[in-house]
Design an enzyme around this catalytic site. Structure first.
Site, PDB file in Angstrom:
ATOM      1  N   LYS A 108      25.743  19.235  89.373  1.00  0.00           N
ATOM      2  CA  LYS A 108      26.753  18.532  88.584  1.00  0.00           C
ATOM      3  C   LYS A 108      27.880  19.502  88.252  1.00  0.00           C
ATOM      4  O   LYS A 108      27.692  20.459  87.512  1.00  0.00           O
ATOM      5  CB  LYS A 108      26.180  17.999  87.274  1.00  0.00           C
ATOM      6  CG  LYS A 108      27.184  17.094  86.577  1.00  0.00           C
ATOM      7  CD  LYS A 108      26.840  16.784  85.136  1.00  0.00           C
ATOM      8  CE  LYS A 108      27.341  17.807  84.170  1.00  0.00           C
ATOM      9  NZ  LYS A 108      28.805  17.938  84.103  1.00  0.00           N
ATOM     10  N   GLY A 158      27.166  28.145  81.569  1.00  0.00           N
ATOM     11  CA  GLY A 158      27.996  27.463  80.584  1.00  0.00           C
ATOM     12  C   GLY A 158      27.832  28.106  79.223  1.00  0.00           C
ATOM     13  O   GLY A 158      27.511  29.295  79.125  1.00  0.00           O
ATOM     14  N   SER A 159      27.990  27.312  78.201  1.00  0.00           N
ATOM     15  CA  SER A 159      27.989  27.881  76.850  1.00  0.00           C
ATOM     16  C   SER A 159      26.573  28.221  76.395  1.00  0.00           C
ATOM     17  O   SER A 159      25.592  27.603  76.828  1.00  0.00           O
ATOM     18  CB  SER A 159      28.620  26.883  75.880  1.00  0.00           C
ATOM     19  OG  SER A 159      27.877  25.694  75.873  1.00  0.00           O
ATOM     20  N   THR A 160      26.490  29.180  75.485  1.00  0.00           N
ATOM     21  CA  THR A 160      25.184  29.601  74.965  1.00  0.00           C
ATOM     22  C   THR A 160      24.519  28.453  74.209  1.00  0.00           C
ATOM     23  O   THR A 160      23.305  28.270  74.300  1.00  0.00           O
ATOM     24  CB  THR A 160      25.349  30.852  74.078  1.00  0.00           C
ATOM     25  OG1 THR A 160      25.794  31.918  74.931  1.00  0.00           O
ATOM     26  CG2 THR A 160      24.055  31.272  73.420  1.00  0.00           C
ATOM     27  N   GLY A 220      23.013  26.189  76.735  1.00  0.00           N
ATOM     28  CA  GLY A 220      21.906  26.930  77.357  1.00  0.00           C
ATOM     29  C   GLY A 220      20.664  26.891  76.489  1.00  0.00           C
ATOM     30  O   GLY A 220      19.541  26.692  76.969  1.00  0.00           O
ATOM     31  N   GLU A 264      23.033  31.421  82.729  1.00  0.00           N
ATOM     32  CA  GLU A 264      24.130  32.394  82.718  1.00  0.00           C
ATOM     33  C   GLU A 264      25.111  31.898  81.675  1.00  0.00           C
ATOM     34  O   GLU A 264      25.780  30.890  81.873  1.00  0.00           O
ATOM     35  CB  GLU A 264      24.745  32.463  84.126  1.00  0.00           C
ATOM     36  CG  GLU A 264      25.461  33.775  84.377  1.00  0.00           C
ATOM     37  CD  GLU A 264      26.929  33.678  84.035  1.00  0.00           C
ATOM     38  OE1 GLU A 264      27.278  34.058  82.899  1.00  0.00           O
ATOM     39  OE2 GLU A 264      27.712  33.226  84.881  1.00  0.00           O
ATOM     40  N   CYS A 274      33.351  34.210  81.640  1.00  0.00           N
ATOM     41  CA  CYS A 274      32.212  34.552  80.788  1.00  0.00           C
ATOM     42  C   CYS A 274      32.119  36.052  80.560  1.00  0.00           C
ATOM     43  O   CYS A 274      31.687  36.497  79.513  1.00  0.00           O
ATOM     44  CB  CYS A 274      30.925  34.008  81.379  1.00  0.00           C
ATOM     45  SG  CYS A 274      30.716  34.452  83.098  1.00  0.00           S
ATOM     46  N   GLU A 329      32.845  34.187  70.974  1.00  0.00           N
ATOM     47  CA  GLU A 329      33.524  34.039  72.260  1.00  0.00           C
ATOM     48  C   GLU A 329      34.707  33.080  72.067  1.00  0.00           C
ATOM     49  O   GLU A 329      34.534  31.968  71.567  1.00  0.00           O
ATOM     50  CB  GLU A 329      32.529  33.447  73.267  1.00  0.00           C
ATOM     51  CG  GLU A 329      33.059  33.400  74.659  1.00  0.00           C
ATOM     52  CD  GLU A 329      32.025  32.869  75.651  1.00  0.00           C
ATOM     53  OE1 GLU A 329      31.303  31.919  75.318  1.00  0.00           O
ATOM     54  OE2 GLU A 329      31.951  33.414  76.765  1.00  0.00           O
TER      55      GLU A 329
END
Ligand code: NAI
Length: 780
Positions: A190, A241-243, A246, A263, A297, A392
């Site tokens: 996706k 993507g974002s933490t 994740g 990641e 990132c 971030e």
């Protein structure tokens, strides 16, 4: 007009790339897209617009996948997988190679489409994103070719669900798809909702390459579609993507047996020493934080500059910022393009507007009248704890502070919950190479930044996630050992005879082993251990949260072990082996008494063997120097994970403990081990072996008690870097869920149940190390 006057008055002339071909491709597709499932595009459905962030114009309408679409994609991948795997590495290599060739052939179309869709400067999509995507397919065509000879024990995982972000749409697709299909997996991918167009063009390329139906499936939509993929019958989820997302995926996959790589975000330090080539360091910084509008990132978003050159450096930096060009991303002369979407622009704007600390500098650039643009920004003089030094931003915003000594630079650099990348600028290579191992990061760039290649693994530690993409080290994320895994058979303790509690008036309660000392359990409770006839063998303490805390503290404090040489660690492991050997009979009897079997002698012998094998590996499990296509080496260094918590096997009281401890120690980790639940006494006897073998205090800590009590606090502890479980109780869900807190690595045996009589050292060594790639440019 003199030449000098002409030169001074010269304005810059735009050089826009022609978008006609890309726009024509969109029109050819009817400007409306379905999904790519089982080798064909589905009819477009209700969906959402994909816009050009530089102008706000609608480029195409995309379909929002439904549960039926995701199910169909997974089914198609599942059906295609066995045949694709059986095709063999060389057979698959042909297809990867064909895809690489087609990506090359259509490079310009891809680059323009990427820039239209994402807003990144055409210079970047043309020179970085698209060539690197090609390189990943070429490189992994080679990996497919070599798989059978070089990875004879590896096989595909099956169907991989892959969810990617919007910052490098095609490149992230290549990072995910190429290794997966090279190793014989099929995928359901996706793309991010803002940037799906190059993924759909890639689907077209798969058709042109004649890729068998169902090997690559692409569904479009937002996070809800991502959630459906995570919940689907897939064997692995790979996410970038974002933490925060994740972490949700870690929780959602807990206990499902799905493999996972994450990641995630970063706040990577960019360290400039006073002896650096300052002009190069400024140029590097342009690349570190203004590349892709800072939506990277691993962006060097946290500048740490040595105090004595700070003023000079800031002056140079600001002068360079004044010259940056922001505007039409299709203009080949542009430095900074558009932010991906108004939503992201709003996030950046809010974060910067909310900051009161430090001093903000923005050059007086004219921003385009429309579109999502944010000027290059420097915020200097922040304190390490200021929110913008920690959070971030994911935009063209550089934050900075100063340092005085190398030690302070390391401390500031590591003061982050992230650990993705770090950059060091110094003309003193000794200093740079001294710092590189001390920086908590998956990648370190010396005198350069944002260097990537398919041959060098990329990925982070801490809350930047786990797993590597690229290189040999990336392949383990898409393979598993050959052979069937069988669920672990539960192992229960023996019950006692009625009078056995009072049989022995002497207190035989074995203590726990924490920080090199024997310690009573904090709970004050103990449990009896019986033999197979119900006779009492002794008691062990019931470990609890507090004991875990003490043990982890001791392990965290024993940092020096991780800095010892492999040679020294080997000596100590040999010494443990020798001392165990001297007491082999005693341990064999103890094991036989606990288990009621006659296998103790063999178990002790194998445990000694394991210690010797780990000692042998301690100075031989080397890193690599990756050959990257530039004048540089990427040194893939194997580093210890840190503090590893492990619940040891129930059925092998001594071997289960030693097989875990020995390789972990060999690689420089410190361990907190929970002994076999039903048969803990071999572990408690083992303290004496450790005490006589020069193992420094805190390096090995051993707890007793119930695995069900110990698993959660161990997996949730913020100072534990990895948790393993070989307990016969299925603790996968407990451990994986709790691990989401600081996103530590986990390895739970139900996914790879182990036969302790076999030597699994390589797998243990892999799990006991992190690969750090240190990039060192050289020559001209
Ligand atoms: P995100 O993490 O929400 O999106 C990344 C991908 O995950 C997209 O394909 C999205 O559709 C999908 N997704 C979203 N929610 C999901 C869920 N619950 N389950 C499964 N998949 C899901 O990132 P977003 O919102 O686009 O950006 C927010 C922030 O994340 C950025 O400001 C940046 O700080 C960070 N980010 C980091 C990236 C990296 O490369 N490390 C890439 C993109 C964003």
């Amino acid at each position: 007009m003199t030449i000098k006057e002409k030169f001074d008055a010269m304005d810059y002339g735009p050089a826009p790339e022609n978008a006609a071909e890309a726009l024509a491709w969109l029109i050819d597709q009817g400007d409306r897209f379905g999904h790519f499932i089982n080798g064909a595009f589905t009819a477009p459905q209700d969906g959402f617009d994909s816009r050009n962030p530089a102008t706000g114009e609608v480029l195409a309408t995309l379909s929002q996948a439904t549960q039926d679409d995701v199910d169909a994609a997974v089914k198609s991948a599942r059906t295609a997988q066995p045949k694709w795997e059986k095709l063999g590495g060389p057979g698959r290599a042909r297809f990867l190679y064909a895809i690489a060739r087609l990506l090359q052939k259509h490079a310009r179309l891809f680059a323009v489409l990427e820039t239209l869709d994402n807003g990144k400067p055409i210079r970047e999509s043309r020179d970085i994103d698209i060539p690197l995507a090609q390189r990943h397919f070429y490189y992994h065509a080679g990996m497919a070719q070599l798989m059978e000879s070089e990875l004879p024990e590896a096989q595909a995982l099956g169907v991989c669900g892959q969810i990617i972000p919007w910052n490098f749409p095609l490149l992230m697709l290549a990072w995910k798809v190429a290794p997966a299909i090279a190793m014989g997996n099929t995928v359901v991918l996706k793309p991010a909702e803002y940037t799906s167009l190059t993924a759909l063009l890639f689907a077209d390329i798969c058709q042109q390459a004649g890729l068998p139906k169902g090997v690559v499936n692409i569904v479009t939509g937002d996070g809800a579609v991502g959630e459906m993929i995570v919940a689907a019958e897939v064997d692995k989820i790979a996410f970038t993507g974002s933490t925060s997302v994740g972490r949700r995926i870690r929780e959602a996959t807990a206990g499902t047996g799905k493999a996972l790589t994450l990641e995630l975000g970063g706040k990577s330090p960019y360290i400039v020493f006073d002896d650096a080539d300052l002009d190069s360091a400024v140029e590097g910084l342009v690349d570190a934080i203004w590349f892709n509008q800072g939506q990277v990132c691993c962006a060097g978003s946290r500048l740490l500059v040595q105090e004595n050159i700070a003023d000079r450096f800031y002056t140079k930096l600001k002068a360079r910022m004044d010259k940056l060009r922001i505007g039409n991303p299709l203009d080949k002369s542009i430095d900074i393009g558009a932010v991906v979407d108004p939503v992201q622009l709003e996030t950046i704007t809010t974060l910067v507007a909310g900051n009161q600390a430090g001093e903000t500098y923005q050059p007086s650039l004219r921003l385009p009248p429309q579109g999502s643009f944010f000027p290059p920004t420097l915020i200097q003089g922040l304190a390490p704890s200021d929110p913008l030094m920690q959070e971030e931003i994911f935009g063209p915003v550089l934050v900075s502070c100063t340092f005085r000594t190398p030690a302070e630079a390391v401390e500031l650099a590591n003061n982050s919950r992230y650990g993705l990348a770090a950059t060091v600028w110094s003309e003193n290579i000794n200093l740079a190479l001294d710092l590189a191992p001390k920086l908590v990061a998956g990648v370190v760039w010396i005198n350069g930044t944002n260097m990537f290649d398919a041959a060098a693994g990329f990925g982070g530690v801490r809350e930047s996630g786990f797993g590597r993409e690229g290189g040999w080290e990336g392949l383990s994320a898409y393979t598993r050992p050959k052979g069937k895994t069988k669920p672990l058979a539960p192992v229960a303790a023996f019950a006692g005879k009625q009078d056995s509690h009072s049989a022995d008036p002497v207190d035989r309660t074995a203590k726990m082993y924490i920080g090199g000392k024997q310690a009573r359990p904090d709970s004050g409770y103990s449990k009896p251990v019986f033999n197979s006839h119900g006779g009492l063998l002794g008691h062990v303490g019931m470990g609890s949260r507090k004991d875990i805390r003490n043990a982890v503290e001791a392990a965290a404090g024993a940092k020096a072990w991780s800095k010892t040489t492999g040679h020294l660690r080997a000596q100590i492991l040999y010494y443990i082996g020798e001392n165990l050997s001297a007491r082999a009979d005693e341990f064999a009897h103890r094991i036989d008494a606990m288990t009621g079997k006659k296998a103790g002698a063999k178990e002790v012998e194998t445990a000694i063997e394991r210690l010797f094998t780990a000692a042998a590996w301690a100075d031989k499990y080397d890193g690599q120097a990756h050959g990257v296509p530039m004048r540089a080496v990427a040194l893939a260094m194997k580093e210890p994970v840190g503090v590893i918590g492990a619940l040891c096997a129930d059925e092998a009281p001594l071997l289960g403990l030693v097989s875990v401890m020995a390789p972990a120690l060999a690689m420089g980790n410190r361990v907190v081990l929970a002994a076999s639940g039903p048969f803990p006494l071999a572990a408690t006897d083992f303290y004496q072996v450790l005490e006589t073998s020069d193992v420094p205090a805190g390096v090995v800590n051993i707890l007793t008690g119930e695995a069900t009590e110990l698993a959660q606090p161990l997996a949730a502890h913020m100072n534990v870097d990895a948790v393993w479980s070989f307990s016969s109780t299925d603790l996968a869900q407990t451990i994986e869920e709790a691990s989401a807190l600081n996103l530590k690595r986990t390895w739970v045996a139900h996914a790879a149940s182990l036969d302790w009589s076999h030597d699994h050292s390589r797998k243990f060594l892999l799990e006991a190390t992190e690969v750090k790639n240190i990039w060192v440019p050289y020559g001209e």
